[in-house]
Design an enzyme around this catalytic site. Structure first.
Site, PDB file in Angstrom:
ATOM      1  N   ARG A  18     -52.025 -44.440  53.765  1.00 34.29           N
ATOM      2  CA  ARG A  18     -52.217 -43.210  54.460  1.00 34.29           C
ATOM      3  C   ARG A  18     -52.874 -43.467  56.056  1.00 34.29           C
ATOM      4  O   ARG A  18     -53.587 -44.469  56.160  1.00 34.29           O
ATOM      5  CB  ARG A  18     -52.978 -42.191  53.956  1.00 34.29           C
ATOM      6  N   ASP A  74     -62.145 -36.908  52.811  1.00 36.03           N
ATOM      7  CA  ASP A  74     -62.639 -36.226  51.399  1.00 36.03           C
ATOM      8  C   ASP A  74     -63.912 -35.639  51.911  1.00 36.03           C
ATOM      9  O   ASP A  74     -64.751 -36.326  52.309  1.00 36.03           O
ATOM     10  CB  ASP A  74     -62.585 -37.232  50.550  1.00 36.03           C
ATOM     11  N   ARG A 128     -51.061 -37.371  59.399  1.00 31.16           N
ATOM     12  CA  ARG A 128     -51.034 -37.234  57.870  1.00 31.16           C
ATOM     13  C   ARG A 128     -50.060 -36.209  57.314  1.00 31.16           C
ATOM     14  O   ARG A 128     -50.411 -35.072  57.820  1.00 31.16           O
ATOM     15  CB  ARG A 128     -52.324 -37.307  57.133  1.00 31.16           C
ATOM     16  N   ASP A 176     -57.438 -40.445  55.631  1.00 26.00           N
ATOM     17  CA  ASP A 176     -57.958 -39.566  54.494  1.00 26.00           C
ATOM     18  C   ASP A 176     -59.281 -39.182  54.473  1.00 26.00           C
ATOM     19  O   ASP A 176     -60.119 -39.885  54.877  1.00 26.00           O
ATOM     20  CB  ASP A 176     -57.865 -40.668  53.147  1.00 26.00           C
TER      21      ASP A 176
END
Length: 164
Positions: free
Chosen positions: A97, A102, A86, A100
């Site tokens: 993507r 988070d 990424r 990811d």
């Protein structure tokens, strides 16, 4: 060193072998320094959010116990993303993507700093993050918002499918 906190990480991918990438990222979370993976949700398939003309996402949530401060944990998450190809600077916001990660919650912290907002600012709006969060922690509280399960209960989960 800080006392251990329970942290939740949202995982998502929609490029390449997304299910395998999310599973690999779960394993990477379990070997972070001063951190251990407590629980992992099933994988969920969801329609893209934001930029909708892209492949479906595979999402999950990991429940961690960590002694890392939120900023250090976030730095580790970003390193895992980079290891999976990424490049945030080259991406379209809410676009496709490879991976990811988070930081959704870090204990009961409320943090608003450049590059770090906890709870995740959109967590309460995203069924694709709330459903797996509630799966691993039915009593999870989103500071300033309430019980995650109560928020999830009033959301439409349309287009979100648990896998396996």
């Amino acid at each position: 060193m800080i006392d251990p906190v329970i942290a939740f990480v949202g995982l998502g991918a929609n490029l390449g072998d997304a299910p395998a990438t999310v599973r690999e990222a779960m394993r990477a979370l379990d070997v972070l320094p001063q951190t251990r993976l407590l629980r992992a949700s099933r994988l969920y398939r969801s329609r893209a959010w934001g930029v909708e003309t892209q492949p479906d996402f595979i999402n999950a949530v990991a429940m961690l116990e960590s002694r890392l401060p939120a900023r250090s944990l976030l730095d580790e998450l970003l390193a895992i993303e980079r290891a999976h190809g990424r490049e945030r600077a080259a991406e379209v916001r809410w676009g496709p993507r490879t991976l990811d990660l988070d930081l959704l919650l870090h204990g009961d912290s409320i943090i608003d700093e450049p590059g770090l907002r906890v709870p995740h600012p959109h967590l309460h709006e995203r069924a694709f993050a709330l459903l797996p969060l509630v799966e691993v922690a039915p009593d999870a509280v989103i500071p300033g918002r309430g019980l995650a399960r109560d928020i999830a209960a009033v959301m439409a989960g349309e287009g979100i499918q648990a896998l396996g």
